[in-house]
Scaffold this active site. Structure first.
Site, short mmCIF file in Angstrom:
data_model
loop_
_atom_site.label_atom_id
_atom_site.label_comp_id
_atom_site.label_asym_id
_atom_site.label_seq_id
_atom_site.Cartn_x
_atom_site.Cartn_y
_atom_site.Cartn_z
N SER C 272 84.83 -1.30 53.42
CA SER C 272 84.97 -0.69 54.74
C SER C 272 85.34 -1.78 55.73
O SER C 272 85.02 -2.95 55.53
CB SER C 272 83.64 -0.05 55.13
OG SER C 272 83.44 -0.07 56.52
N ARG C 311 127.54 26.29 46.37
CA ARG C 311 126.83 25.11 46.91
C ARG C 311 126.08 25.57 48.14
O ARG C 311 126.66 26.20 49.04
CB ARG C 311 127.79 23.96 47.27
CG ARG C 311 127.03 22.68 47.71
CD ARG C 311 127.79 21.40 47.38
NE ARG C 311 128.30 21.54 46.02
CZ ARG C 311 129.59 21.50 45.67
NH1 ARG C 311 130.50 21.25 46.59
NH2 ARG C 311 129.96 21.69 44.42
#
Lengths: 449, 449, 449, 449
Positions: C272, C311
């Site tokens: 931490s 496409r």
């Protein structure tokens, strides 16, 4: 970590800069420097330490890539960042490193950096939003009287004006943006709570430091730290999502109108690698790509926002890439649509021609509305079905067919029947609605339009 | 169409009723009756027709299941609905059926019915929201001084108070709810535009009819119809999602605190089909289930909100089940969490015991904060590491270990060192923050807290 | 374009390299060089051109960032890429540039590069997958007899073995990975179709070129181009999502077992920034973060996979960032969990102690199973409820309480009753199931286990 | 719980029946009866009890709505269900109720019922899938030579055949369905593990009972219970999602081709509530609505599949509505698209006309392919740009323009140049690819096509 090539359509140059290593590091350094000054002012740390930290934070000495690599060990970039900054401060003043990040927790610096980055990104978005809405307004005014087909389920419907259509885009975007701005206002607040969010490490001076720190960073001070209460950031992401869906709707419409067979509008677009004749709606494609991605990014943020106790495990760790992708894609959509609208070609002749090529059949509703009150729905429907069949068979316009049907000619006054397929006669309140959309959106908040 | 069994945890009795066939049909009938009256008042249709339509709409004669089946043919329930209502009106007064749904389009009645249903559902949600927030406030006040472990990444951290934890829940829920209410206010507006959204079929009287119709239904009249501008409904769903994530966070915390090994709180919960000793967090399970589902429902709505031209193909058709599931699941989470909090047992002794069983090691940060200014971070970290190792090996409390370390005892005043592991001494601004959360959330709008 | 800092937990060094500009550019260049050689071999272009193109493609001369910036104009990186490569070839041999990308379309090179990148990323993932499953297998074997609490809805349940729990993880991961590999096998096929997917520009020699090109790139040749049929890539992303959820489940379990109050396993984890005593489940946090993100990335891909005609507009343009994020996050989860399992500490004493601290109440089901056949469910339930109440009040173990209840003592043989709370006696088929999970998963395909 | 009206487009009659209360209850009763018989055969419970339970389970006496209401208390329908069934058995034979659900846990009956329901739903889906693919195959064969525009980014591209387009749909659907079937095969396995998944309550006879129970229900017996290993169900939902996206792509294409301005195909569709001329793509709308919803349902399932320890809290509780909605929507899309294709009108004349109205410009690529090898890309591009500009200005066909350009006429043989815009001459390998798609998809597994 994705490449320029992969992200090429998902960001813009200014937004990529806002989310760059340099920018994130700058925001983190700004937090630590501001914290040191605030703590010095509150008498928590020595003034000399604040000066040393501020000086170190003003340099570009930290190595973002190294910090990023080290983050995997601790699960956060803050730990290696604080370590590196401490070393940097110590190297200048060995008695000041100990006051780096004093009383703060990893999430304080990471979240505040996120908030500062959101604020910066928002300014970038605002420029394109303003440009886009300004152009939409102009476009709507210019085409207040340009008639075109309404289209429902992609089929021809009663006519509208292009000005009304654009006003609808404008109003939705204005509302969406107002929501986004409100959410940003709510979310861009200081994060500062220390290990468990109580400011315990600062003894009784935590709130005093908080107030000073908020002022230093020009961020509002919220009621309390929000380490695991992510609703405000969630609202920013969700509202970016709503903005982008709105942009996606506009792009979808334009790309459909730009089809060769429709040919009503055209964005500047781009070419093809192989077909020289092509002009692709590439601006729309970029906006629609963003609109495909945003809903899921919103979903991801909401899922991750269920964070355990005083600091989450996993949910918090998933946030950064989501926020970065969401705001960059939103900005990319805004920029590409602003450019598309800027260069939009509108073809009122094709708009009118597309109405005309329906042979007046899109006015069938109008005929029914005129017949039904007198003859009843059933008879009206039967007459119009009959007329439409004759149109199809004969290729004649609906008007001519109707004029030749005695039951119809009896029921509808000739001066109306003869102009039954004049689009301008069947626009209802189109322009009044258009003006309402522009006026209300311009003058009021989202809640009132 | 899902069964009671499948949806058993995803709704409540009042919400299931709000989204029932009866309720939807009622909303649709209310729209048509109101439209007829508005049109009669505006001189568009005969008063007698309005009376006949109103009378027919007041009955329960329509067959929802048959309408639903027929909807697959046309892609909307509105068409078979209007047909059925027309037949019903005609059966009473053959000259009035023709005025049913006069000048309106399918989406007008469907969307307005959706809006009326959202409004109704919201009232139901408000009851549970009020109950839940009221209890949370009480709970926070009652436990203003109840100390417990903070927990970050599911590991013990500096202590907090249970009152502060609950105040965080309360404030997040209050903010989330305020956003949801605001979105409902914005979204619950009339939909009325006719075929292409221009009100063309009503000639010049469209806005007049719109205003009267809005009054009849007690719904605000928006600037214009919004057939394919879904941002306002999107915001309702998104804000329901944020509410539910907030509820999910609370439920997650409770279910974790209720683990047998933690044992700090307990909801009334439910039993097991096979294990008699069990008390399951079933209220939390219901809330968490909703929190799993909502993010995706939000995503689905946003995706579908990209709707083509003047009426979408597919996106619009996907909305109803999403909105219905989202609001019912939100309501289910609210109701189950309200019940869970109502019956919550809190065990302050276990809370304190869980702090104590860390042997004081959760106060290590405090020690470092006391040592570092004088000795530097490196020395402070080295001393505390040493002390923590001794704790682990000897099983002695951190306090005793520290008192036995001369370097530490020299650096920290004895009156502090002797109370180094007293939780009450290391709460920082916990209660001030708690009070700020309760006060600001209660008195102000989301934007200001 | 996101920074190292933002993506620090979402990728690994090898995966970041696989999705780097250099890697993508290499894949695109490999495609163009292979195409040129295939076309030369098929007599479509001159051999000299193939040589010139191959030579140019072997250099690192192209500027990825410039190509990326230019992509916004055309909506694809392929167009500026082909232009740049053509110029490069021309600068060496002015008569060869014309044969660059000959007969191919933008999507051919972009999709094949994507497929090559997926294949590369998969190899990277496979290393960590193998390491992880190997360790899980060992872990399961080592703890075949280590008893621990089963836990349902986070509450204590009948005991299991840690070996069985791990075998469940192992089998799910093995199945998930088998699915992912199968999907990669199906998806990693050549994309080559030319402008509209008919290979028209190559006249009749398209299939011949396709076959050669596939061989050159060591990619299977599919039945036909798949420009807008994205199901195979969708399956890769979805199966990566299932893998990651499986990893997330393991990480969730470990992070819960690692809670201080439970203390049964511990991953190496990280520290931490402020609390020295902490050991955070940071490996689990990384895996859980990926598990938060993947479901939405799958959703996004599926949404975008609805691509128009030959496409798509938008859907295709959204794919790259999604695929890149999905595979990198999956790989990050695999790597971090492999490290977590590698360094996992298991505490069999705490496992047993946690069973014992339930005072035998988790064996209540066993008691009912023994009582119910003779006495009926109602009586059995009433007796056990009575017994559990006495446990709670007296603090005595269930065994002692039951021995003191004549009705129970009469119904259950003493040699059983005296060992009623011996975990080893109530494991059912735990080990047989464990062995089945390991054996079947190791030897067979997902479809058979 | 949603109404018929709300779910009208999201299910079909057979699927609504499969997920009805009656159907779910039946599956749960089947499980309990089969369990009783298996346990009697294994000597665990008396044969008379098995008979009594089987007899009770054969009735329709249980009240689904009451069970559903009671489920909120315990978090599962299984508990009130078992209670109600026990009472029912007891009412016929007081000594048999105690053997109901003997040794099983709530999740055993709930999950096995889910699996049985999935199996049933799959059979329903298979019928429509077969019908749809059969028709697509026919359609492709019938239109093997029907030329039409390829369309990329919604703009005209080199021609294709309608047969090839349909073959692409067919192959993608065949692959997607094969994946879905494989996932169903893997997922539809018995769930039976007892409280913690060890079969402890059955002592050593658990596996024996499991084998018999699996046989009774005609379900494969997996290696072990899978209470919190949800990967196999996740794959079912994900693969349903991929199927539905494939259906969505087909529906998107049809709805675009059906636009009045395009007019190439037309589904039977539905009418409008107000516009008599309209024929809406309502079958496509239903399929697209499903395609909007499925991605999020997949996401929701994946998120919920991270389930804690031996039974999840929340994730499991979220599954039923997701699975039910996903399979019903998939089935609704399949059914509506099967009907749309069944009644599809194809207009080859409009297809050809749409090619012709581009004035030959879609063959520009062909011209460049012919010019570039001799003249270089730059010159070729310059010539074709010049030609396209002349087409636009003069309105003349590209062929005529090119014939009039000496540089072009010199470079391209006259017999080719004169047929430069004959679509049939520029189809490349379209039919070979079409045949490959149909043949491979029909004869092989998804993994090989």
């Amino acid at each position: 970590m994705s490449s320029h090539l992969i992200e090429s359509l998902g960001t813009t140059v200014p937004l990529a800069e806002a989310f760059s290593d340099r920018s994130i590091l700058r925001a983190m350094l700004d937090f630590e420097a501001a914290l040191a000054r605030a703590e010095a002012a509150a008498g928590v740390i020595p003034a000399a330490a604040a000066q040393a930290i501020t000086a170190a934070a003003a340099t570009d000495a930290l190595d973002a890539a190294a910090i990023a690599r080290a983050a995997r060990d601790s699960g956060t970039i803050s730990i290696p960042f604080v370590k590196a900054l401490t070393a940097l401060v110590d190297s200048a003043d060995a008695s000041s490193g100990r006051f780096v990040h004093f009383g703060a927790t990893s999430q304080d610096v990471a979240d505040t950096a996120m908030v500062l980055t959101i604020r910066r990104a928002r300014s970038g978005l605002a420029v394109d939003h303003k440009r886009l809405t300004h152009r939409l307004r102009e476009l709507s005014d210019r085409h207040a009287r340009t008639v075109m087909l309404g289209r429902t389920l992609l089929q021809p419907a009663s006519p509208i004006t292009f000005g009304l259509k654009v006003a609808g885009w404008y109003a939705a975007l204005t509302r969406s943006w107002a929501r986004f701005e409100r959410s940003c206002d709510e979310a861009c607040v200081l994060q500062f709570g220390g290990a468990s969010g109580t400011l315990a490490a600062l003894d009784g001076r935590g709130l005093n430091v908080s107030e000073r720190l908020a002022l230093e960073l020009d961020l509002p001070l919220p009621a309390a730290p929000w380490h695991t209460e992510r609703d405000r950031i969630a609202a920013v992401v969700a509202d970016a999502g709503i903005c982008t869906s709105t942009l996606g709707k506009i792009a979808r419409d334009i790309s459909l109108l730009m089809q060769d067979e429709v040919g009503e509008v055209s964005e500047p677009g781009g070419g093809s690698s192989t077909m020289p004749q092509k002009r692709n709606p590439s601006g729309c494609a970029v906006a629609l790509a963003a609109a495909v991605r945003l809903p899921s990014l919103v979903s991801s943020f909401l899922t991750g926002s269920i964070q355990e106790h005083e600091r989450g495990v996993g949910g918090w760790h998933a946030e950064w890439p989501t926020v970065a992708a969401a705001l960059q894609a939103t900005g990319s959509a805004l920029a590409s649509l602003a450019a598309a609208i800027d260069g939009l070609t509108v073809n009122p002749e094709r708009m009118r021609a597309n109405i005309e090529r329906t042979n007046g059949t899109v006015f069938a509703e109008r005929v029914v509305m005129l017949l039904a009150p007198g003859l009843g729905k059933e008879t009206a429907n039967s007459l119009i079905s009959d007329a439409l069949a004759r149109c199809r068979e004969s290729g004649k316009p609906l008007r001519d067919v109707l004029l030749a049907m005695p039951d119809v000619a009896r029921a509808i006054p000739p001066q109306i029947l003869e102009r039954i397929d004049v689009a301008e006669d069947y626009l209802g309140s189109a322009d009044a609605l258009r003006v309402r959309l522009l006026e209300r959106s311009a003058s009021v908040r989202a809640s009132e339009c």
